[in-house]
Write a protein that holds these residues in place. Structure first.
Motif, PDB file in Angstrom:
ATOM      1  N   LYS A  13     -17.435  -0.229 -32.609  1.00  0.00           N
ATOM      2  CA  LYS A  13     -16.679  -0.390 -33.859  1.00  0.00           C
ATOM      3  C   LYS A  13     -16.596   0.943 -34.610  1.00  0.00           C
ATOM      4  CE  LYS A  13     -16.816  -3.261 -38.110  1.00  0.00           C
ATOM      5  NZ  LYS A  13     -16.442  -2.228 -39.036  1.00  0.00           N
ATOM      6  N   SER A  14     -17.713   1.633 -34.709  1.00  0.00           N
ATOM      7  CA  SER A  14     -17.731   2.940 -35.384  1.00  0.00           C
ATOM      8  C   SER A  14     -16.797   3.922 -34.683  1.00  0.00           C
ATOM      9  CB  SER A  14     -19.149   3.517 -35.398  1.00  0.00           C
ATOM     10  OG  SER A  14     -20.013   2.719 -36.151  1.00  0.00           O
ATOM     11  N   TRP A  15     -16.902   3.974 -33.371  1.00  0.00           N
ATOM     12  CA  TRP A  15     -16.066   4.880 -32.576  1.00  0.00           C
ATOM     13  C   TRP A  15     -14.581   4.536 -32.747  1.00  0.00           C
ATOM     14  CZ3 TRP A  15     -13.201   3.088 -28.301  1.00  0.00           C
ATOM     15  CH2 TRP A  15     -12.550   4.084 -27.573  1.00  0.00           C
ATOM     16  N   ALA A  16     -14.248   3.249 -32.631  1.00  0.00           N
ATOM     17  CA  ALA A  16     -12.849   2.826 -32.723  1.00  0.00           C
ATOM     18  C   ALA A  16     -12.273   3.091 -34.113  1.00  0.00           C
ATOM     19  CB  ALA A  16     -12.728   1.340 -32.363  1.00  0.00           C
ATOM     20  N   ASN A  17     -13.066   2.843 -35.146  1.00  0.00           N
ATOM     21  CA  ASN A  17     -12.601   3.130 -36.498  1.00  0.00           C
ATOM     22  C   ASN A  17     -12.293   4.614 -36.656  1.00  0.00           C
ATOM     23  OD1 ASN A  17     -12.610   0.536 -37.582  1.00  0.00           O
ATOM     24  ND2 ASN A  17     -14.713   0.688 -38.320  1.00  0.00           N
ATOM     25  N   ASN A  18     -13.180   5.456 -36.178  1.00  0.00           N
ATOM     26  CA  ASN A  18     -12.960   6.898 -36.283  1.00  0.00           C
ATOM     27  C   ASN A  18     -11.698   7.321 -35.520  1.00  0.00           C
ATOM     28  OD1 ASN A  18     -13.889   9.565 -37.186  1.00  0.00           O
ATOM     29  ND2 ASN A  18     -14.114   9.939 -34.994  1.00  0.00           N
ATOM     30  N   PHE A  21      -8.625   6.110 -37.621  1.00  0.00           N
ATOM     31  CA  PHE A  21      -8.424   6.926 -38.822  1.00  0.00           C
ATOM     32  C   PHE A  21      -7.872   8.297 -38.441  1.00  0.00           C
ATOM     33  CE2 PHE A  21     -11.061   3.945 -41.240  1.00  0.00           C
ATOM     34  CZ  PHE A  21     -10.439   3.981 -42.480  1.00  0.00           C
ATOM     35  N   SER A  22      -8.371   8.871 -37.369  1.00  0.00           N
ATOM     36  CA  SER A  22      -7.879  10.185 -36.931  1.00  0.00           C
ATOM     37  C   SER A  22      -6.414  10.119 -36.531  1.00  0.00           C
ATOM     38  CB  SER A  22      -8.729  10.703 -35.761  1.00  0.00           C
ATOM     39  OG  SER A  22     -10.043  10.947 -36.197  1.00  0.00           O
ATOM     40  N   ALA A  23      -6.021   9.069 -35.833  1.00  0.00           N
ATOM     41  CA  ALA A  23      -4.615   8.913 -35.436  1.00  0.00           C
ATOM     42  C   ALA A  23      -3.729   8.720 -36.659  1.00  0.00           C
ATOM     43  CB  ALA A  23      -4.465   7.725 -34.487  1.00  0.00           C
ATOM     44  N   LEU A  24      -4.174   7.910 -37.605  1.00  0.00           N
ATOM     45  CA  LEU A  24      -3.381   7.653 -38.803  1.00  0.00           C
ATOM     46  C   LEU A  24      -3.241   8.908 -39.661  1.00  0.00           C
ATOM     47  CD1 LEU A  24      -1.804   5.447 -40.222  1.00  0.00           C
ATOM     48  CD2 LEU A  24      -3.914   4.764 -41.374  1.00  0.00           C
ATOM     49  N   ALA A  25      -4.264   9.743 -39.673  1.00  0.00           N
ATOM     50  CA  ALA A  25      -4.215  10.986 -40.445  1.00  0.00           C
ATOM     51  C   ALA A  25      -3.154  11.947 -39.909  1.00  0.00           C
ATOM     52  CB  ALA A  25      -5.587  11.655 -40.452  1.00  0.00           C
ATOM     53  N   GLN A  79     -11.915   6.648 -45.053  1.00  0.00           N
ATOM     54  CA  GLN A  79     -12.553   6.950 -43.768  1.00  0.00           C
ATOM     55  C   GLN A  79     -14.032   7.271 -43.961  1.00  0.00           C
ATOM     56  OE1 GLN A  79     -10.789  10.138 -41.470  1.00  0.00           O
ATOM     57  NE2 GLN A  79     -12.059   9.681 -39.698  1.00  0.00           N
ATOM     58  N   PHE A  80     -14.356   8.025 -44.985  1.00  0.00           N
ATOM     59  CA  PHE A  80     -15.750   8.359 -45.275  1.00  0.00           C
ATOM     60  C   PHE A  80     -16.553   7.097 -45.589  1.00  0.00           C
ATOM     61  CE2 PHE A  80     -19.131   9.325 -48.281  1.00  0.00           C
ATOM     62  CZ  PHE A  80     -19.848  10.286 -47.573  1.00  0.00           C
ATOM     63  N   GLU A  84     -19.634   5.383 -43.393  1.00  0.00           N
ATOM     64  CA  GLU A  84     -20.942   5.110 -43.999  1.00  0.00           C
ATOM     65  C   GLU A  84     -21.337   3.643 -43.782  1.00  0.00           C
ATOM     66  OE1 GLU A  84     -22.526   6.943 -47.884  1.00  0.00           O
ATOM     67  OE2 GLU A  84     -21.598   5.034 -48.464  1.00  0.00           O
ATOM     68  N   THR A  85     -20.399   2.737 -43.972  1.00  0.00           N
ATOM     69  CA  THR A  85     -20.680   1.315 -43.776  1.00  0.00           C
ATOM     70  C   THR A  85     -20.926   1.008 -42.303  1.00  0.00           C
ATOM     71  OG1 THR A  85     -19.413   0.740 -45.739  1.00  0.00           O
ATOM     72  CG2 THR A  85     -19.769  -1.029 -44.148  1.00  0.00           C
ATOM     73  N   ASP A  86     -20.147   1.610 -41.422  1.00  0.00           N
ATOM     74  CA  ASP A  86     -20.381   1.429 -39.988  1.00  0.00           C
ATOM     75  C   ASP A  86     -21.791   1.884 -39.605  1.00  0.00           C
ATOM     76  OD1 ASP A  86     -17.849   0.368 -39.528  1.00  0.00           O
ATOM     77  OD2 ASP A  86     -17.024   2.246 -38.733  1.00  0.00           O
ATOM     78  N   GLY A  87     -22.212   3.014 -40.141  1.00  0.00           N
ATOM     79  CA  GLY A  87     -23.567   3.506 -39.881  1.00  0.00           C
ATOM     80  C   GLY A  87     -24.616   2.540 -40.372  1.00  0.00           C
ATOM     81  N   TRP A  88     -24.366   1.933 -41.540  1.00  0.00           N
ATOM     82  CA  TRP A  88     -25.309   0.948 -42.067  1.00  0.00           C
ATOM     83  C   TRP A  88     -25.440  -0.227 -41.101  1.00  0.00           C
ATOM     84  CZ3 TRP A  88     -25.281  -4.208 -43.075  1.00  0.00           C
ATOM     85  CH2 TRP A  88     -26.411  -4.704 -43.718  1.00  0.00           C
ATOM     86  N   TYR A  89     -24.310  -0.746 -40.611  1.00  0.00           N
ATOM     87  CA  TYR A  89     -24.361  -1.882 -39.685  1.00  0.00           C
ATOM     88  C   TYR A  89     -25.092  -1.520 -38.398  1.00  0.00           C
ATOM     89  CZ  TYR A  89     -21.601  -5.393 -42.153  1.00  0.00           C
ATOM     90  OH  TYR A  89     -21.168  -6.352 -43.047  1.00  0.00           O
ATOM     91  N   GLU A  90     -24.858  -0.339 -37.870  1.00  0.00           N
ATOM     92  CA  GLU A  90     -25.565   0.070 -36.649  1.00  0.00           C
ATOM     93  C   GLU A  90     -27.075   0.096 -36.885  1.00  0.00           C
ATOM     94  OE1 GLU A  90     -23.941   3.080 -33.913  1.00  0.00           O
ATOM     95  OE2 GLU A  90     -22.359   3.348 -35.442  1.00  0.00           O
ATOM     96  N   ALA A  91     -27.492   0.658 -38.008  1.00  0.00           N
ATOM     97  CA  ALA A  91     -28.924   0.714 -38.332  1.00  0.00           C
ATOM     98  C   ALA A  91     -29.480  -0.684 -38.597  1.00  0.00           C
ATOM     99  CB  ALA A  91     -29.151   1.629 -39.535  1.00  0.00           C
ATOM    100  N   TYR A  92     -28.711  -1.516 -39.258  1.00  0.00           N
ATOM    101  CA  TYR A  92     -29.144  -2.870 -39.582  1.00  0.00           C
ATOM    102  C   TYR A  92     -29.411  -3.670 -38.302  1.00  0.00           C
ATOM    103  CZ  TYR A  92     -29.119  -7.578 -41.536  1.00  0.00           C
ATOM    104  OH  TYR A  92     -29.455  -8.866 -41.880  1.00  0.00           O
TER     105      TYR A  92
END
Length: 166
Positions: A13-18, A21-25, A79-80, A84-92
């Motif tokens: 999910k984190s990878w796909a979101n990034n 966002f990069s494509a949309l930018a 995107q930022f 940050e939220t994706d990182g929280w879910y991975e750690a959770y």
């Protein structure tokens, strides 16, 4: 679902979101303002739902009255926040036990109705919800002849572990 599978899906999910966002930018926002706006709104919706369910998992108030915000955030700032939220879910997910995964949690939806889901169901919802709406954004990109990133779990696994291709 196993904790190992959930952990892998949240990393994807984190990878796909990034990637998205990069494509949309890269899209010319002046040439395609409506698509960029709609895509940003959709990504913001994913983010807001992620934050709502994060609060449910923690037993905290989330402060949202809807599943999107009135104002549309700037893409880079969103995107930022998403990262940050994706990182929280991975750690959770990494710190959960099987017993915690099965625990049922009572909460309120933004419309005021009550609900009950296990942690596992909530986490599965977050993953599936994100997949669904990233696909919506991918279709928006296709409408302006921009190829969306391939948001595939198989691609993610093979990029992360190239030895699987052997």
């Amino acid at each position: 679902m196993s904790l190992t599978s959930l952990s892998s899906l949240f990393a994807q999910k984190s990878w796909a979101n990034n990637e998205l966002f990069s494509a949309l930018a890269e899209v010319d926002a002046q040439a395609h303002p409506q698509v960029v706006h709609m895509a940003t709104r959709m990504l913001n919706h994913i983010y807001v739902v992620d934050r709502i369910f994060r609060a449910h998992l923690l037993g905290e108030p989330h402060g949202y009255s809807a599943t999107n915000t009135e104002a549309t955030p700037e893409l880079g700032a969103l995107q930022f926040e998403v990262a940050e939220t994706d990182g929280w879910y991975e750690a959770y997910v990494a710190q959960l036990s099987e017993a915690q995964l099965a625990e049922r949690i009572h909460f309120r939806f933004t419309d005021g109705d009550g609900g009950t889901m296990s942690r596992e169901e909530m986490l599965t919802h977050i993953v599936v919800h994100g997949f669904y709406h990233r696909g919506n954004v991918g279709q928006m990109l296709k409408s302006i002849e921009v190829a969306p990133p391939r948001d595939l779990y198989t691609k993610f696994l093979h990029l992360r572990e190239p030895e699987r291709r052997g």
